[in-house]
Design a protein around this motif. Structure first.
Motif, PDB file in Angstrom:
ATOM      1  N   VAL A 109     -23.426 -47.373  -2.218  1.00 49.64           N
ATOM      2  CA  VAL A 109     -24.313 -48.296  -2.926  1.00 49.64           C
ATOM      3  C   VAL A 109     -23.633 -49.656  -3.094  1.00 49.64           C
ATOM      4  O   VAL A 109     -22.422 -49.742  -3.323  1.00 49.64           O
ATOM      5  N   ARG A 110     -24.418 -50.715  -2.979  1.00 52.64           N
ATOM      6  CA  ARG A 110     -23.874 -52.073  -3.082  1.00 52.64           C
ATOM      7  C   ARG A 110     -23.628 -52.450  -4.539  1.00 52.64           C
ATOM      8  O   ARG A 110     -24.460 -52.188  -5.404  1.00 52.64           O
ATOM      9  N   VAL A 111     -22.479 -53.100  -4.769  1.00 52.25           N
ATOM     10  CA  VAL A 111     -22.107 -53.553  -6.112  1.00 52.25           C
ATOM     11  C   VAL A 111     -21.557 -54.980  -6.013  1.00 52.25           C
ATOM     12  O   VAL A 111     -21.067 -55.398  -4.959  1.00 52.25           O
ATOM     13  N   PRO A 112     -21.612 -55.748  -7.102  1.00 50.34           N
ATOM     14  CA  PRO A 112     -21.048 -57.112  -7.074  1.00 50.34           C
ATOM     15  C   PRO A 112     -19.540 -57.101  -6.874  1.00 50.34           C
ATOM     16  O   PRO A 112     -18.865 -56.110  -7.150  1.00 50.34           O
ATOM     17  N   LEU A 113     -19.013 -58.235  -6.416  1.00 49.79           N
ATOM     18  CA  LEU A 113     -17.572 -58.390  -6.264  1.00 49.79           C
ATOM     19  C   LEU A 113     -16.898 -58.619  -7.607  1.00 49.79           C
ATOM     20  O   LEU A 113     -15.776 -58.212  -7.825  1.00 49.79           O
ATOM     21  N   GLY A 114     -17.579 -59.331  -8.518  1.00 47.14           N
ATOM     22  CA  GLY A 114     -17.011 -59.605  -9.841  1.00 47.14           C
ATOM     23  C   GLY A 114     -17.035 -61.077 -10.165  1.00 47.14           C
ATOM     24  O   GLY A 114     -18.083 -61.646 -10.470  1.00 47.14           O
ATOM     25  N   VAL A 115     -15.872 -61.736 -10.077  1.00 45.63           N
ATOM     26  CA  VAL A 115     -15.771 -63.176 -10.324  1.00 45.63           C
ATOM     27  C   VAL A 115     -15.349 -63.860  -9.029  1.00 45.63           C
ATOM     28  O   VAL A 115     -14.306 -63.544  -8.465  1.00 45.63           O
ATOM     29  N   VAL A 116     -16.170 -64.785  -8.591  1.00 46.94           N
ATOM     30  CA  VAL A 116     -15.923 -65.527  -7.359  1.00 46.94           C
ATOM     31  C   VAL A 116     -15.527 -66.954  -7.726  1.00 46.94           C
ATOM     32  O   VAL A 116     -16.200 -67.601  -8.539  1.00 46.94           O
ATOM     33  N   THR A 149     -21.461 -58.923  -1.966  1.00 44.67           N
ATOM     34  CA  THR A 149     -21.344 -57.613  -2.605  1.00 44.67           C
ATOM     35  C   THR A 149     -20.362 -56.750  -1.829  1.00 44.67           C
ATOM     36  O   THR A 149     -20.106 -56.975  -0.649  1.00 44.67           O
ATOM     37  N   SER A 150     -19.825 -55.772  -2.518  1.00 48.92           N
ATOM     38  CA  SER A 150     -19.015 -54.731  -1.905  1.00 48.92           C
ATOM     39  C   SER A 150     -19.820 -53.439  -2.034  1.00 48.92           C
ATOM     40  O   SER A 150     -21.048 -53.476  -2.078  1.00 48.92           O
ATOM     41  N   PHE A 151     -19.147 -52.305  -2.096  1.00 54.75           N
ATOM     42  CA  PHE A 151     -19.866 -51.045  -2.281  1.00 54.75           C
ATOM     43  C   PHE A 151     -18.979 -50.052  -3.004  1.00 54.75           C
ATOM     44  O   PHE A 151     -17.765 -50.215  -3.107  1.00 54.75           O
ATOM     45  N   LYS A 152     -19.607 -49.058  -3.534  1.00 58.04           N
ATOM     46  CA  LYS A 152     -18.879 -47.918  -4.068  1.00 58.04           C
ATOM     47  C   LYS A 152     -19.630 -46.660  -3.665  1.00 58.04           C
ATOM     48  O   LYS A 152     -20.787 -46.726  -3.213  1.00 58.04           O
ATOM     49  N   TYR A 153     -18.984 -45.512  -3.837  1.00 60.16           N
ATOM     50  CA  TYR A 153     -19.611 -44.231  -3.505  1.00 60.16           C
ATOM     51  C   TYR A 153     -20.011 -43.516  -4.791  1.00 60.16           C
ATOM     52  O   TYR A 153     -19.220 -43.416  -5.727  1.00 60.16           O
ATOM     53  N   ARG A 154     -21.239 -43.058  -4.823  1.00 60.00           N
ATOM     54  CA  ARG A 154     -21.701 -42.212  -5.915  1.00 60.00           C
ATOM     55  C   ARG A 154     -21.870 -40.800  -5.370  1.00 60.00           C
ATOM     56  O   ARG A 154     -22.558 -40.600  -4.359  1.00 60.00           O
ATOM     57  N   VAL A 155     -21.241 -39.857  -6.034  1.00 61.96           N
ATOM     58  CA  VAL A 155     -21.252 -38.465  -5.577  1.00 61.96           C
ATOM     59  C   VAL A 155     -21.990 -37.613  -6.607  1.00 61.96           C
ATOM     60  O   VAL A 155     -21.647 -37.624  -7.795  1.00 61.96           O
ATOM     61  N   HIS A 156     -22.995 -36.865  -6.172  1.00 62.19           N
ATOM     62  CA  HIS A 156     -23.790 -35.996  -7.044  1.00 62.19           C
ATOM     63  C   HIS A 156     -23.498 -34.523  -6.710  1.00 62.19           C
ATOM     64  O   HIS A 156     -23.608 -34.113  -5.552  1.00 62.19           O
ATOM     65  N   PRO A 176     -29.504 -57.374  -3.588  1.00 60.35           N
ATOM     66  CA  PRO A 176     -28.629 -56.404  -2.920  1.00 60.35           C
ATOM     67  C   PRO A 176     -27.976 -55.409  -3.876  1.00 60.35           C
ATOM     68  O   PRO A 176     -27.548 -54.333  -3.450  1.00 60.35           O
ATOM     69  N   VAL A 177     -27.883 -55.754  -5.156  1.00 54.54           N
ATOM     70  CA  VAL A 177     -27.146 -54.924  -6.115  1.00 54.54           C
ATOM     71  C   VAL A 177     -27.896 -53.614  -6.367  1.00 54.54           C
ATOM     72  O   VAL A 177     -29.092 -53.604  -6.652  1.00 54.54           O
ATOM     73  N   GLY A 178     -27.168 -52.519  -6.230  1.00 57.48           N
ATOM     74  CA  GLY A 178     -27.756 -51.208  -6.448  1.00 57.48           C
ATOM     75  C   GLY A 178     -28.449 -50.618  -5.237  1.00 57.48           C
ATOM     76  O   GLY A 178     -28.928 -49.476  -5.297  1.00 57.48           O
ATOM     77  N   ARG A 179     -28.483 -51.340  -4.140  1.00 55.54           N
ATOM     78  CA  ARG A 179     -29.149 -50.825  -2.942  1.00 55.54           C
ATOM     79  C   ARG A 179     -28.307 -49.717  -2.305  1.00 55.54           C
ATOM     80  O   ARG A 179     -27.122 -49.897  -2.022  1.00 55.54           O
ATOM     81  N   VAL A 180     -28.912 -48.578  -2.078  1.00 52.38           N
ATOM     82  CA  VAL A 180     -28.232 -47.464  -1.403  1.00 52.38           C
ATOM     83  C   VAL A 180     -28.344 -47.691   0.093  1.00 52.38           C
ATOM     84  O   VAL A 180     -29.440 -47.697   0.656  1.00 52.38           O
ATOM     85  N   THR A 181     -27.208 -47.901   0.743  1.00 52.27           N
ATOM     86  CA  THR A 181     -27.218 -48.185   2.176  1.00 52.27           C
ATOM     87  C   THR A 181     -27.084 -46.929   3.025  1.00 52.27           C
ATOM     88  O   THR A 181     -27.511 -46.909   4.175  1.00 52.27           O
TER      89      THR A 181
END
Length: 430
Positions: free
Chosen positions: A124-131, A416-423, A105-110
């Motif tokens: 884009v999907r990113v890890p949560l960090g430490v679980v 995973t969570s997500f973040k926004y990448r803006v180009h 799932p990591v790096g997948r553009v949804t």
């Protein structure tokens, strides 16, 4: 196999130890979040091999845990949750292989869209960090949680129950062997090396920002403590007060199969049915054979007056029975007025975990599936399918009964969570 870590238990050492573990996990999470799919899959392959090749050591450790639990008066259902067999160890390794095969799932553009100013925005999907995963008697959770967090790019700190301590250490050694073979940081999957219960409180504190999310996997008292004390987000995995509603339009043979499997396949798992609801129109033709089948299978039935009326072996249900997760071969049973009555009962007494309807009427089924507000709702299928492996996730950390972020089986994608990448190409805001 890697030698198990040294167990420690001196309370004075605990805050320093836990602080070190959290710091190491945080550093490992940074590396793991950037690891390639191929590298993570290499680790998973090695973990599955290690579990299979070290099955004897895992079973020997588990036998010691089971013997101690039995000597301590553990219930049959608890012992079933704790016990590993050759088949269960093989299933554990098979689950690792299934996780290896699922999409990373990591790096997948949804989502991707373009704004009128020409900027392109991606989600884009990113890890949560430490679980941090806090669990009780089931040692397979050690493997499930470890490999799911690895696949989703998260570091994980595992704190198992004291009863499964030896079993978890043996399984964890196999996971570390896989990390080492793939050249990934060993702290990516950390097992708290002590039975000291104070470790739980330290994890709940968040370890000064070292932990991003906590997942409790256990009984009602554990989950209640986690929700009351946690200073970081929690994936709520509440008790499984699960229902099977048998409609008047149900096929009797199917109803018997679904009800018996839902309750008796493994009564101690969170997906086991705890309450049987039967349409009033089926008291004579459906309820009686269902009650007889349950009792003959070794299940104690506690029912209302209508249920007691069909079989003298039925015990009277107390008000508390409708809210109880037995974790044993006991079921409460009640007659309700149709699908609406079943939905009302589930709304009042259910835990929003898993509920099922057995009916041949598609309209009734559709109403039940739409109106029952649970994480998993089934039509003509056993509640014991409430399992990440059965959903094709390979494994699960647990069943989330809350509504935020994750709901139902929590697999790699839900970690995973997500973040926004803006180009852009030089845009400025007027």
């Amino acid at each position: 196999m890697t030698a198990p870590m040294k167990a420690i238990g001196a309370p004075a050492d605990l805050p320093v130890l836990m602080g070190d573990l959290a710091a190491q996990a945080r550093e490992a999470a940074r590396s793991l979040g950037l690891a390639s799919t191929a590298q993570k899959n290499e680790a998973l392959d090695a973990m599955a091999r290690a579990i299979r090749s070290n099955a004897a050591a895992i079973l020997q450790a588990n036998a010691q845990d089971v013997a101690d639990a039995r000597a301590g008066g553990a219930t049959a259902a608890f012992l079933d949750r704790l016990t590993l067999t050759q088949a269960r160890v093989e299933a554990m390794a098979d689950g690792v292989k299934v996780v290896r095969e699922i999409d990373d799932p990591v790096g997948r553009v949804t989502e991707r869209w373009q704004r009128p100013n020409g900027m392109t925005i991606e989600r884009v999907r990113v890890p949560l960090g430490v679980v941090a995963v806090i669990f009780e008697s089931r040692p397979n959770v050690c493997a499930d949680a470890g490999v799911l967090c690895l696949k989703s790019g998260n570091a994980v700190i595992l704190r198992g129950g004291s009863e499964s301590f030896r079993s978890c250490r043996a399984i964890h050694a196999c996971l570390v062997e896989g990390l080492r073979e793939a050249r990934l940081p060993e702290a990516a999957i950390t097992l708290v090396p002590t039975r000291d219960r104070a470790a739980v409180g330290l994890l709940l504190s968040g370890m000064n920002g070292g932990i991003d999310v906590i997942v409790p996997r256990g009984g009602k008292s554990l989950v209640a403590r986690v929700e009351a004390e946690a200073r970081v987000p929690v994936f709520a995995h509440l008790e499984g007060v699960n229902h099977v509603y048998v409609d008047g339009a149900a096929d009797l043979a199917m109803a018997k199969a679904v009800v018996l499997n839902s309750k008796m396949r493994r009564p101690g798992v969170c997906g086991a049915a705890e309450t049987l609801l039967v349409d009033r129109s089926g008291v004579r033709d459906i309820l009686k054979p269902l009650v007889e089948a349950l009792i003959e299978a070794g299940c104690e039935v506690r029912g209302d007056s209508d249920v007691q009326g069909v079989d003298p072996r039925v015990r009277s249900a107390a008000d508390s029975d409708w809210n109880t997760e037995y974790g044993d071969a006991i079921i409460s049973a009640r007659v309700v007025d149709g699908c609406g009555g079943a939905i009302d009962h589930i709304q009042r007494h259910g835990s929003r975990h898993t509920d099922a309807i057995v009916t041949e009427d598609p309209e009734t089924a559709a109403r039940f599936l739409n109106e029952v507000d649970s994480a998993i709702v089934l039509h003509n299928a056993s509640t014991q399918f409430a399992d990440g492996g059965e959903f094709g996730f390979g494994a699960e950390i647990g069943i989330a009964t809350g509504k935020f972020h994750a709901r139902g089986p929590v697999g790699a994608e839900q970690l995973t969570s997500f973040k926004y990448r803006v180009h852009g190409d030089g845009q400025v805001r007027p």
